[in-house]
Design a protein around this motif. Structure first.
Motif, PDB file in Angstrom:
ATOM      1  N   ASP A   1     114.158  19.144  56.336  1.00 47.30           N
ATOM      2  CA  ASP A   1     113.532  17.932  55.783  1.00 47.30           C
ATOM      3  C   ASP A   1     113.600  17.945  54.255  1.00 47.30           C
ATOM      4  OD1 ASP A   1     112.864  17.154  58.339  1.00 47.30           O
ATOM      5  OD2 ASP A   1     110.842  18.007  58.258  1.00 47.30           O
ATOM      6  N   TYR A   2     113.410  19.137  53.670  1.00 45.99           N
ATOM      7  CA  TYR A   2     113.466  19.219  52.214  1.00 45.99           C
ATOM      8  C   TYR A   2     114.886  19.038  51.664  1.00 45.99           C
ATOM      9  CZ  TYR A   2     108.645  19.831  51.009  1.00 45.99           C
ATOM     10  OH  TYR A   2     107.318  19.578  50.779  1.00 45.99           O
ATOM     11  N   LEU A   3     115.873  19.531  52.400  1.00 41.02           N
ATOM     12  CA  LEU A   3     117.252  19.297  51.947  1.00 41.02           C
ATOM     13  C   LEU A   3     117.563  17.801  51.968  1.00 41.02           C
ATOM     14  CD1 LEU A   3     117.542  22.375  52.085  1.00 41.02           C
ATOM     15  CD2 LEU A   3     119.721  22.046  53.255  1.00 41.02           C
ATOM     16  N   LYS A   4     117.081  17.137  53.003  1.00 41.58           N
ATOM     17  CA  LYS A   4     117.319  15.687  53.134  1.00 41.58           C
ATOM     18  C   LYS A   4     116.617  14.934  51.999  1.00 41.58           C
ATOM     19  CE  LYS A   4     116.673  12.030  56.643  1.00 41.58           C
ATOM     20  NZ  LYS A   4     115.484  11.291  56.190  1.00 41.58           N
ATOM     21  N   LEU A   5     115.371  15.304  51.745  1.00 42.30           N
ATOM     22  CA  LEU A   5     114.618  14.651  50.668  1.00 42.30           C
ATOM     23  C   LEU A   5     115.308  14.854  49.311  1.00 42.30           C
ATOM     24  CD1 LEU A   5     111.979  13.163  49.760  1.00 42.30           C
ATOM     25  CD2 LEU A   5     110.965  15.446  49.448  1.00 42.30           C
ATOM     26  N   ALA A   6     115.782  16.071  49.072  1.00 43.41           N
ATOM     27  CA  ALA A   6     116.452  16.367  47.800  1.00 43.41           C
ATOM     28  C   ALA A   6     117.699  15.498  47.656  1.00 43.41           C
ATOM     29  CB  ALA A   6     116.814  17.849  47.731  1.00 43.41           C
ATOM     30  N   ARG A   7     118.472  15.362  48.726  1.00 43.96           N
ATOM     31  CA  ARG A   7     119.697  14.537  48.652  1.00 43.96           C
ATOM     32  C   ARG A   7     119.342  13.080  48.367  1.00 43.96           C
ATOM     33  NH1 ARG A   7     121.148  17.572  53.643  1.00 43.96           N
ATOM     34  NH2 ARG A   7     122.498  19.306  52.993  1.00 43.96           N
ATOM     35  N   GLU A   8     118.271  12.595  48.993  1.00 45.60           N
ATOM     36  CA  GLU A   8     117.867  11.195  48.770  1.00 45.60           C
ATOM     37  C   GLU A   8     117.389  10.983  47.330  1.00 45.60           C
ATOM     38  OE1 GLU A   8     116.542  10.452  53.420  1.00 45.60           O
ATOM     39  OE2 GLU A   8     114.987  10.608  51.873  1.00 45.60           O
ATOM     40  N   ASP A   9     116.626  11.953  46.815  1.00 42.03           N
ATOM     41  CA  ASP A   9     116.165  11.849  45.419  1.00 42.03           C
ATOM     42  C   ASP A   9     117.362  11.850  44.461  1.00 42.03           C
ATOM     43  OD1 ASP A   9     113.479  11.689  46.056  1.00 42.03           O
ATOM     44  OD2 ASP A   9     113.031  13.803  45.615  1.00 42.03           O
ATOM     45  N   ILE A  10     118.350  12.688  44.760  1.00 44.51           N
ATOM     46  CA  ILE A  10     119.537  12.775  43.899  1.00 44.51           C
ATOM     47  C   ILE A  10     120.335  11.468  43.949  1.00 44.51           C
ATOM     48  CG2 ILE A  10     121.790  13.916  43.686  1.00 44.51           C
ATOM     49  CD1 ILE A  10     120.183  16.518  44.528  1.00 44.51           C
ATOM     50  N   ASP A  11     120.484  10.908  45.155  1.00 44.87           N
ATOM     51  CA  ASP A  11     121.206   9.632  45.284  1.00 44.87           C
ATOM     52  C   ASP A  11     120.561   8.564  44.400  1.00 44.87           C
ATOM     53  OD1 ASP A  11     122.968  10.639  47.161  1.00 44.87           O
ATOM     54  OD2 ASP A  11     121.803   9.949  48.888  1.00 44.87           O
ATOM     55  N   ARG A  12     119.259   8.623  44.283  1.00 47.55           N
ATOM     56  CA  ARG A  12     118.572   7.598  43.492  1.00 47.55           C
ATOM     57  C   ARG A  12     118.565   7.921  41.997  1.00 47.55           C
ATOM     58  NH1 ARG A  12     112.393   5.330  44.392  1.00 47.55           N
ATOM     59  NH2 ARG A  12     112.341   4.055  42.497  1.00 47.55           N
ATOM     60  N   VAL A  13     118.312   9.188  41.661  1.00 45.28           N
ATOM     61  CA  VAL A  13     118.151   9.509  40.237  1.00 45.28           C
ATOM     62  C   VAL A  13     119.451   9.264  39.462  1.00 45.28           C
ATOM     63  CG1 VAL A  13     118.686  12.014  40.136  1.00 45.28           C
ATOM     64  CG2 VAL A  13     116.890  11.047  38.676  1.00 45.28           C
ATOM     65  N   VAL A  14     120.591   9.450  40.106  1.00 41.94           N
ATOM     66  CA  VAL A  14     121.855   9.236  39.379  1.00 41.94           C
ATOM     67  C   VAL A  14     122.043   7.761  38.995  1.00 41.94           C
ATOM     68  CG1 VAL A  14     123.037  11.232  40.356  1.00 41.94           C
ATOM     69  CG2 VAL A  14     123.237   9.017  41.512  1.00 41.94           C
ATOM     70  N   THR A  15     121.319   6.863  39.662  1.00 47.59           N
ATOM     71  CA  THR A  15     121.418   5.446  39.300  1.00 47.59           C
ATOM     72  C   THR A  15     120.439   5.097  38.178  1.00 47.59           C
ATOM     73  OG1 THR A  15     119.710   4.639  40.833  1.00 47.59           O
ATOM     74  CG2 THR A  15     121.947   4.884  41.709  1.00 47.59           C
ATOM     75  N   GLU A  16     119.539   6.050  37.843  1.00 46.33           N
ATOM     76  CA  GLU A  16     118.504   5.721  36.865  1.00 46.33           C
ATOM     77  C   GLU A  16     118.470   6.619  35.641  1.00 46.33           C
ATOM     78  OE1 GLU A  16     114.690   4.445  38.236  1.00 46.33           O
ATOM     79  OE2 GLU A  16     115.319   4.479  40.334  1.00 46.33           O
ATOM     80  N   SER A  17     119.108   7.799  35.721  1.00 49.13           N
ATOM     81  CA  SER A  17     118.956   8.727  34.590  1.00 49.13           C
ATOM     82  C   SER A  17     120.183   9.609  34.361  1.00 49.13           C
ATOM     83  CB  SER A  17     117.738   9.632  34.813  1.00 49.13           C
ATOM     84  OG  SER A  17     117.603  10.524  33.725  1.00 49.13           O
ATOM     85  N   PRO A  18     120.521   9.847  33.094  1.00 48.72           N
ATOM     86  CA  PRO A  18     121.601  10.789  32.790  1.00 48.72           C
ATOM     87  C   PRO A  18     121.148  12.249  32.827  1.00 48.72           C
ATOM     88  CG  PRO A  18     120.864   9.672  30.786  1.00 48.72           C
ATOM     89  CD  PRO A  18     120.006   9.158  31.894  1.00 48.72           C
ATOM     90  N   VAL A  19     119.833  12.465  33.015  1.00 51.36           N
ATOM     91  CA  VAL A  19     119.295  13.835  33.076  1.00 51.36           C
ATOM     92  C   VAL A  19     118.327  13.928  34.251  1.00 51.36           C
ATOM     93  CG1 VAL A  19     117.777  15.500  31.914  1.00 51.36           C
ATOM     94  CG2 VAL A  19     119.506  14.280  30.585  1.00 51.36           C
TER      95      VAL A  19
ATOM     96  N   ILE B   1     105.505   6.368  35.030  1.00 50.18           N
ATOM     97  CA  ILE B   1     106.349   6.851  33.921  1.00 50.18           C
ATOM     98  C   ILE B   1     107.805   6.458  34.183  1.00 50.18           C
ATOM     99  CG2 ILE B   1     104.886   8.820  33.258  1.00 50.18           C
ATOM    100  CD1 ILE B   1     106.998  10.520  34.998  1.00 50.18           C
ATOM    101  N   PRO B   2     108.626   6.408  33.124  1.00 45.77           N
ATOM    102  CA  PRO B   2     110.055   6.147  33.334  1.00 45.77           C
ATOM    103  C   PRO B   2     110.695   7.271  34.159  1.00 45.77           C
ATOM    104  CG  PRO B   2     109.453   5.861  31.013  1.00 45.77           C
ATOM    105  CD  PRO B   2     108.281   6.512  31.683  1.00 45.77           C
ATOM    106  N   HIS B   3     111.783   6.972  34.821  1.00 48.00           N
ATOM    107  CA  HIS B   3     112.473   7.951  35.661  1.00 48.00           C
ATOM    108  C   HIS B   3     113.597   8.651  34.900  1.00 48.00           C
ATOM    109  CE1 HIS B   3     111.054   5.223  39.187  1.00 48.00           C
ATOM    110  NE2 HIS B   3     110.089   6.004  38.732  1.00 48.00           N
ATOM    111  N   ARG B   4     113.519   8.631  33.589  1.00 44.73           N
ATOM    112  CA  ARG B   4     114.506   9.281  32.734  1.00 44.73           C
ATOM    113  C   ARG B   4     113.752   9.848  31.532  1.00 44.73           C
ATOM    114  NH1 ARG B   4     118.626   5.312  31.209  1.00 44.73           N
ATOM    115  NH2 ARG B   4     119.144   6.782  29.555  1.00 44.73           N
ATOM    116  N   PRO B   5     114.370  10.711  30.741  1.00 44.20           N
ATOM    117  CA  PRO B   5     113.661  11.207  29.551  1.00 44.20           C
ATOM    118  C   PRO B   5     113.185  10.045  28.689  1.00 44.20           C
ATOM    119  CG  PRO B   5     115.627  12.510  29.937  1.00 44.20           C
ATOM    120  CD  PRO B   5     115.692  11.343  30.894  1.00 44.20           C
ATOM    121  N   TYR B   6     111.995  10.197  28.133  1.00 43.73           N
ATOM    122  CA  TYR B   6     111.439   9.109  27.327  1.00 43.73           C
ATOM    123  C   TYR B   6     110.740   9.669  26.093  1.00 43.73           C
ATOM    124  CZ  TYR B   6     107.317  10.238  30.330  1.00 43.73           C
ATOM    125  OH  TYR B   6     106.310  10.867  31.034  1.00 43.73           O
ATOM    126  N   ARG B   7     110.662   8.828  25.063  1.00 41.82           N
ATOM    127  CA  ARG B   7     109.950   9.200  23.832  1.00 41.82           C
ATOM    128  C   ARG B   7     108.473   9.038  24.096  1.00 41.82           C
ATOM    129  NH1 ARG B   7     112.622  11.835  19.744  1.00 41.82           N
ATOM    130  NH2 ARG B   7     114.809  11.319  20.093  1.00 41.82           N
TER     131      ARG B   7
END
Ligand SMILES: [Zn+2]
Length: 298
Positions: free
Chosen positions: A218-236, A187-193
């Motif tokens: 470990d979960y705090l680290k994973l969350a930070r890594e996911d956030i670093d990536r999602v901001v490059t792919e989605s406005p939400v 699926i796309p990594h951002r909201p989709y129709r």
């Protein structure tokens, strides 16, 4: 700039300990100047909303918390569609249980039936909580094409339960124990129709499921890594939590919330919002610039 949402499931379900989780988490978010989006079960276990839940929900609504619909009874994990990943990874038995009841369950997934169930939920929200929901989350990520059509017919234009990443359950004893970033490409990594024009706002991941506190760092680290990536792919970006997961360790859950907020602020990644606000401001619709894939069989 990305708008982040803490979305918390299963409000309305469970006893006083879960009401306490609802209250304490709301208060924690409010102490940080933000609000959450709560997905609330209108007929948990087939029962009307209890007085305790009603009081708490009205209190939170008045404090600006966003309360949206989460299924009808949440009585099993296939209420609005066949079992879906990652529920099937967390509980592999869901597939065999579904197969055993396949004929009976498939008859549920008609537009008329699912629409009727949603209307019952809307009635409860209107009567008991004075809220008109604008978003829906099917229990256990179990969705169907008929469910999206029913949502469209009722004017509920946003749904959220497909996962970008489900690494947040890998600490469970029967899974891999590897908490390394892994995102689906299905699926796309951002909201989709998606089906019937409904916007699917996918879940980034969950970092506070039961047992996660044993791997808090470990979960705090994973969350930070996911956030670093999602901001490059989605406005939400929608983060998932559960009342019972939070209550399993308030310490870990609140530490995670604070770490996510600090990471977003320190990097200037964006702000926190609610699903309701993003719908009302038009930001959710503006974010849904892509079409989703035709992957549902039912
Ligand atoms: Zn749920």
């Amino acid at each position: 700039m990305t708008k982040f949402v803490f979305s918390i499931d299963d409000a309305g379900s469970g006893g006083d300990d879960m009401i306490e989780s609802f209250r304490r988490t709301s208060r924690h978010l409010e102490s940080r100047g933000i609000r959450g989006t709560w997905f609330f079960v209108p007929y948990a276990g087939g029962q009307p909303v209890s007085d305790g839940w009603k009081r708490a929900a009205l209190e939170m609504r008045d404090a600006g918390q966003d309360i949206q619909l989460h299924g009808r009874t949440h009585g099993d994990c296939y209420e609005f569609g066949p079992p879906n990943f990652p529920a099937t990874r967390i509980v592999p038995d869901f597939i065999t249980q579904f197969e055993a009841r396949r004929e009976e369950l498939l008859q549920r997934y008609t537009v008329a039936n699912l629409r009727g169930w949603m209307e019952q939920g809307l009635e409860v929200f209107e009567r008991d909580l004075g809220i008109r929901p604008t978003a829906f989350r099917a229990p256990c990520g179990a969705v169907s094409k008929a469910m999206y059509e029913a949502l469209a017919q009722l004017g509920i234009g946003v749904h959220s339960c497909m996962y970008i990443s489900a690494v947040g359950y890998e600490h469970l004893p029967h899974l891999s124990s590897r908490l390394e970033q892994y995102w689906t490409d299905t699926i796309p990594h951002r909201p989709y129709r998606w089906y019937s024009g409904v916007i699917e706002a996918p879940i980034l991941n969950e970092y506070t499921w039961r047992g996660a506190s044993a791997r808090s760092d470990d979960y705090l680290k994973l969350a930070r890594e996911d956030i670093d990536r999602v901001v490059t792919e989605s406005p939400v970006a929608i983060i998932l939590m559960h009342t019972h997961g939070i209550a399993d360790s308030y310490e870990h859950a609140f530490r995670l919330i604070d770490a996510v907020m600090e990471h977003v602020a320190a990097n200037g990644y964006g702000e926190f919002s609610t699903v309701k606000e993003l719908i009302e401001s038009g930001e959710m619709a503006a974010a849904a610039t892509v079409e989703g894939p035709d992957i549902l069989e039912v």
